[in-house]
Every structure is written in structure tokens, then in C-alpha cells.
Design a protein around this motif. Sequence first.
Motif, PDB file in Angstrom:
ATOM      1  N   GLU A 349      21.827  -5.638  11.179  1.00  0.00           N
ATOM      2  CA  GLU A 349      22.105  -5.091   9.852  1.00  0.00           C
ATOM      3  C   GLU A 349      21.200  -5.688   8.774  1.00  0.00           C
ATOM      4  O   GLU A 349      20.491  -4.944   8.077  1.00  0.00           O
ATOM      5  N   ARG A 350      21.202  -7.009   8.665  1.00  0.00           N
ATOM      6  CA  ARG A 350      20.473  -7.608   7.553  1.00  0.00           C
ATOM      7  C   ARG A 350      18.967  -7.486   7.718  1.00  0.00           C
ATOM      8  O   ARG A 350      18.265  -7.123   6.759  1.00  0.00           O
ATOM      9  N   MET A 355      13.836  -4.938   6.210  1.00  0.00           N
ATOM     10  CA  MET A 355      12.616  -4.234   6.566  1.00  0.00           C
ATOM     11  C   MET A 355      12.534  -2.886   5.848  1.00  0.00           C
ATOM     12  O   MET A 355      11.445  -2.445   5.435  1.00  0.00           O
ATOM     13  N   ARG A 356      13.698  -2.228   5.706  1.00  0.00           N
ATOM     14  CA  ARG A 356      13.698  -0.962   4.972  1.00  0.00           C
ATOM     15  C   ARG A 356      13.307  -1.179   3.522  1.00  0.00           C
ATOM     16  O   ARG A 356      12.508  -0.414   2.952  1.00  0.00           O
ATOM     17  N   LEU A 358      11.522  -3.651   2.368  1.00  0.00           N
ATOM     18  CA  LEU A 358      10.097  -3.982   2.337  1.00  0.00           C
ATOM     19  C   LEU A 358       9.252  -2.725   2.451  1.00  0.00           C
ATOM     20  O   LEU A 358       8.229  -2.573   1.771  1.00  0.00           O
ATOM     21  N   GLY A 359       9.672  -1.806   3.353  1.00  0.00           N
ATOM     22  CA  GLY A 359       8.934  -0.558   3.497  1.00  0.00           C
ATOM     23  C   GLY A 359       8.966   0.281   2.244  1.00  0.00           C
ATOM     24  O   GLY A 359       8.017   1.038   1.965  1.00  0.00           O
ATOM     25  N   ALA A 360      10.046   0.159   1.466  1.00  0.00           N
ATOM     26  CA  ALA A 360      10.143   0.915   0.220  1.00  0.00           C
ATOM     27  C   ALA A 360       9.392   0.253  -0.919  1.00  0.00           C
ATOM     28  O   ALA A 360       9.392   0.768  -2.043  1.00  0.00           O
ATOM     29  N   GLY A 361       8.777  -0.892  -0.657  1.00  0.00           N
ATOM     30  CA  GLY A 361       7.989  -1.555  -1.692  1.00  0.00           C
ATOM     31  C   GLY A 361       8.765  -2.553  -2.510  1.00  0.00           C
ATOM     32  O   GLY A 361       8.235  -3.084  -3.496  1.00  0.00           O
ATOM     33  N   GLU A 362      10.003  -2.846  -2.144  1.00  0.00           N
ATOM     34  CA  GLU A 362      10.800  -3.807  -2.907  1.00  0.00           C
ATOM     35  C   GLU A 362      10.291  -5.221  -2.666  1.00  0.00           C
ATOM     36  O   GLU A 362       9.886  -5.579  -1.561  1.00  0.00           O
ATOM     37  N   ILE A 363      10.320  -6.023  -3.700  1.00  0.00           N
ATOM     38  CA  ILE A 363       9.875  -7.415  -3.593  1.00  0.00           C
ATOM     39  C   ILE A 363      11.026  -8.242  -3.024  1.00  0.00           C
ATOM     40  O   ILE A 363      12.145  -8.234  -3.560  1.00  0.00           O
ATOM     41  N   ASN A 400       5.226 -11.608   4.593  1.00  0.00           N
ATOM     42  CA  ASN A 400       3.770 -11.783   4.587  1.00  0.00           C
ATOM     43  C   ASN A 400       3.064 -10.578   5.188  1.00  0.00           C
ATOM     44  O   ASN A 400       2.018 -10.137   4.695  1.00  0.00           O
ATOM     45  N   GLU A 401       3.655 -10.041   6.274  1.00  0.00           N
ATOM     46  CA  GLU A 401       3.044  -8.864   6.891  1.00  0.00           C
ATOM     47  C   GLU A 401       3.094  -7.676   5.942  1.00  0.00           C
ATOM     48  O   GLU A 401       2.133  -6.900   5.842  1.00  0.00           O
ATOM     49  N   ALA A 402       4.250  -7.518   5.247  1.00  0.00           N
ATOM     50  CA  ALA A 402       4.347  -6.411   4.296  1.00  0.00           C
ATOM     51  C   ALA A 402       3.324  -6.561   3.178  1.00  0.00           C
ATOM     52  O   ALA A 402       2.677  -5.580   2.775  1.00  0.00           O
ATOM     53  N   ARG A 403       3.168  -7.786   2.676  1.00  0.00           N
ATOM     54  CA  ARG A 403       2.172  -8.009   1.629  1.00  0.00           C
ATOM     55  C   ARG A 403       0.768  -7.741   2.148  1.00  0.00           C
ATOM     56  O   ARG A 403      -0.068  -7.146   1.455  1.00  0.00           O
TER      57      ARG A 403
END
Length: 688
Positions: A349-350, A355-356, A358-363, A400-403
Motif C-alpha cells: 500500500e504505502r 510510487m504513484r 512520484l509518477g505524478a510529479g509530487e515532491i 533519486n530515480e524519479a529525480r
Amino acid sequence: MRILAIALVPSLTLLVVGVSAAGYLVADENRAENWAAQNQQAIPMAREVLESVQSERQLTLAVLAGDESAVPGLGSARTRVDKALKGLVTGTAELVEMDTSSNPENFLRLTEHMKQVRTASDAGQLPAPDAYAFYNQLLDLITSGTAHTERTAPDTEIGIGIADGLRLFLVVEAMSRSVALANMLAVANGPTSIPFEEFAHQVGYYRTETANLTAALGPTVQERLRSLQASTAWQQVAAMESALSQRNTASASGNGKSAPAPLPLSTQEWHNAAAEVSRGLTDIWLAQSKDVQQLAEDRAAAATARTLWAGGGVTAVSLVAFLIALVLANRVIRRLKRLRRETLTIADERLPDMMRRLGAGEIIDPADELPDLDYGHDEIGQVAKAFEHAHAAAVAGAVNEARTREGVKAVFLNIAHRSQVVVHRQLEILDQAEDRQEDPVLLDTLFKLDHLATRQRRNAENLIILGGGRPGRQWRNPVPLIDIMRSAIGETLDYARVRVARLPETYVVGAVVADLIHLLAELVDNATSFSPPQSRVEVSGNVVGKGVVAEISDQGMGMPPDEVDRVNEMLSNPPDFGVAALSANSRLGLFVVAQLAARHGISVRLSESDYGGIRAIALIPSALLATDTPSLTTASEHIESARRRRPVTFIDSVSNGESESAVLTTLPRLAPDPRPRTIEQPPTSESQ
């Protein structure tokens, strides 16, 4: 279950071992107590056998020596022996069962042989030494049985007591043998078939051993032996034995012709004295045996009580250990189950929610995502801390990967936009060259260059789409589906192989035109690329209940069914764009199609065509179609100059119902909206 087994198996083992050990010790002590009780019961029977056999031996030897007065008492003596032996066999049966190492066969064999001895004795055919030896062997069984009892004694002190009792028994037996031999000597009034040395040996043994036992045994036995040695009967027997010895000495020295010296006692007096001494020694032996067996019983009872207490204690300790292990194991299992539940919540869940976002661009701040797994400081708490550390590392890695991906995507889009600007300028130069060129050969070359530039523009738009951006081309007004299809076919290198059937007169809203042209161009390009060069690609369309369907069929080799299923799954649920996805699948065009279709709700799926190839079916939903037919605008707003037209074959039906004929028309490139673009603008020349 494994933790419960690890905790309970040793405890259960301890419990079983404790109960088994306690049971074994109790059973062993019970056997010792029963052993002592059975031996105690056997003492009176052993006395009866001893006295009856001694009586029959004495009478038998007297009869064999010629004493006719002994014959009447021999019958009753034999009856007494038979009864005593039978009672001994019956009374010691349980003792024999307890001691499996005992062997009663010798005793039974001698009792069976007794009938032959008695018959031969009555017939006068039994030598006196044989009768003497037989009865001695019969009583030696008591000696061997006592020795065996000594070896199986529960402890050393009881064994020593049994050994002392055996010595007393041998004294009793030696005294009885000496009396029987003395009676023969007295009746024969001279030498007998049994050597005199045997008589002297038996007398010397029981007198010497009696003296030794008087000094070695306990005070009670010592007192009784001294009293017996000081008695008149003892002195009379001793005097009779001395007289018989002197008579034998005189006979051996050659004085046998003279009358033998008279004996100090009459036969009856001597028999009475000998019987009294024999009873005294027997009573001392029996008292000693009873004391030893009573000691064995008392110690066995005390040991049984101690064993019961010890066994109960061991059982109680084992049971307590089992219960403690069960409680601790269940507590550990409950904590582990809670840790498992919380860990699965984090994983299922968490982490997906993070990840969702992060994919949406949230910090995301990794510190805010750290779970609180407080399980103390023991091993389970350390495992929980390890989970926290692993989760923190996973969150930090994901952030870090998302960034990194956002940065790479930004660079990716920047490069794609730069390439798009270059292609746009290249197309403008080609437009100018085509407008000024009149030579057909050079014009055809410019058309080929124009097509390559168009293809390069589509590749740049592919990169923008895969990077999450939107191409720069836009249309303000709805565009006919036929023009969209023409423009898509015009971006294909082998456009001449494409055959287009009648398409419905529908209009697509301007916001979707650029992506729809791109989507259809990729499908047409795949159809021409994966089919033989001489084959045709059929394009058709039709209005359906949910919108408009565009079908593109080729005559290629097709795809395996499992590959078709995989591609359809990708078209329905496009995966996240990544290097791994691209490296595992070289069909980049289908990936772009999936992204564009998902963006506008267009349904695209593949199936087998009528020619064995692939049919691509694109369902354009009604929400993307213009409800009102727009007013026609100038051709310059929709179609570029005639120089940009290329021949394409359309299949149209002849009105008189004859066979279909091919009609050549041209492919226009749709002109984009001349207004300023506001979505995903490519960088200007100053930013390059």
C-alpha cells in the motif's frame, strides 16, 4: 509453525524424557521392592527344603550303612521332601519370572533324578558315595541360587549381607553333612565307603567358619553364635566328633582287632544334640537372611518414595518448561505476524502509493515516508529496524530515480524539441525549393527528401511522446477523417502500396488531429514495413455504435498468437517508458501508438487479417468526433500547395454497379493551425 516447533520440540522432548525417566526409575525401584519381598517369602520354603533334604540324606546313608531302625522314618522324610520341593517351585515362580537370567532346569532335572536314586536305594543297589553326592548336589542348588541373588542385589551392602548369609548356609550344610557321615561311622563301627577325610573336612570347615563368622558378623549374630558354641549340645556334638576321630585313628594304626572305644553319648543323645546345633545354626542363617531381605525391602520402599518425588519434580519442571516455551513461542509468533502484516502493508500500500505520487510529479521527502516499526531491542526489534532501513533505502532510491528520470526526461524532451525545430526548418527550405523547381527529376528528388524529413519529424515527435510531452502541431477546427488518413499515409515511405477504400464523412476535433495522424501513420508504416514489397496494404473505415473504426490490413507473415496477445495487452495497458522496456522490445512504433491511444481513449488492437497478415483496428470514440459539420475554409488553412501532393490510389465504387475501378488522387499534408502554439513548444533558435 517452525518457530513453535523449534520452541516446543525441546520442551516436549524434556517432558517425555522426564516422565520416561521417572517412570523407569519408579518401575526399577518397584522391581527391587518386589525382588526383596519375593526373597523374603522364599526364606521359609528354603528352610523347609534344607531340613527335609538333610533328614532324608541322613536316613538314606544310615539305611545304606545297615541301620534298619532308620527305614520306618525314611518314607515320611521322602514325603516331606517332595512337599517341600513342590512348595519351593510354586513359591519362587514369580521370582524366576522377575529374574530372567535364572535357570531352574538343573533343579528340575535333579528332582526327576530323585526317583531313580530312591528306587536304587531301596533295592540296595545305590552306593553310599553316590547317594551322598546326589543330596549334596540337590542342596548346592540353594547355594548357587543364593550366589545368584547376591549378584543381582540392588546395592553393595545388601549384596554383602547376602554373602554373609551364604557363608552361614554353608556352615549349616557342612554341619549337617558331618552329622550324616558321623551316623554312618557310628552304625558301621568302622570304615565306610565314604572316606573318613570327608567327615574330617566337613567338621573342620564348619567349626573354623563358625569361628570366623563370630568375629566378622554383626553384634546380634556374634552373640547368638557365641551362645550356641557355649551350649551343651555344641559340646556334646564336639565330643562325639572327637570320639569318632579317635576311633578312626585307632583303626588306621592297626588296633582294629581290639574292641573300638565306647562313644561318649548314646545314639539318641547324640542325635538330639546334633539336631539342636543344626537348628541353632539354621535359625541364625534364617535370621541373617531375613534381616538382609528386610533391609532390601526398606531401602527399595524408601528409594521408590524418593523416585516418586524426584519423578514428580522432573515432570513438574518439564511441564512448566513446556508451558513457558509455549507462551514465549506464541508471543514471538504474534509479534512476527504483526511485523509481517505491517511489512506487507508497507510493500502493498504505502510503497505503491508513494510510487504513484512520484509518477505524478509530487515532491516526496524520504523522511516523511519512514515507517514506525517499534518492536523493542531484541532480535525481532532488530529485524524490524532492518525493515525500516530497507524501506528507507528503497524510498531514497525511488526518489533519486524519479529525480534522475525527470532530469533525463527533461534533457530527452529538450533534445527532441531541438531536433523538431531543425526538421521544421528543413521542411520550410524544401517547400521553397519545390516551389521554384520545374524539373520533374529534381522535383521527384526533392519529394523524396521531403518524405525523409517528414519521417524524421515523426521520429522526433515519437521521442517527445515517449518523454511524456506533446508534439507542437495543432489544429483549431475539426478535420475530415479522409484528410487525416491521407496525411498519415503521406508520412509513409511506401505510400504507393496503400489502397484506401471509402471512408465515412466524419470530422475529428482539432485537438486530436496531430496525435491521430501520428497514430495512424505508425500503424500504416508497420503494415508496409512488415509485409512483402509487392503486396498491398488495405485501409478502410466504418461508423460503429461507439464511434468510427479505421482498419489497416497487410499481407505479411503475421505474428505468433502469444505475441499478438502480448502486444494487445501493451496497447490496452501501456507500460511505463524506460530503457528496459525499449531494450526488450524493438517495436517502438507500437509503444508510441499505445501512449497516444491511452491519452485520448482510442482503442487499438491487432488480429489476423484475411490474408494471413495483421489487421490493426483503431476505434475512435464518439467523444473525439465533431458533432456539427464545420464550414469549409480556404484551402490554404487545410491543405498545402499542390506541389506537396503525391499520388495515392483510392478504391471507389462505380455508380452503375459494375466492377470497382482504381482512381488516382493526391495526398495533401495537412497544414497546422497558424496561431501561436501553447503546448510543448520547441525551443527557439536563441535557446539552441
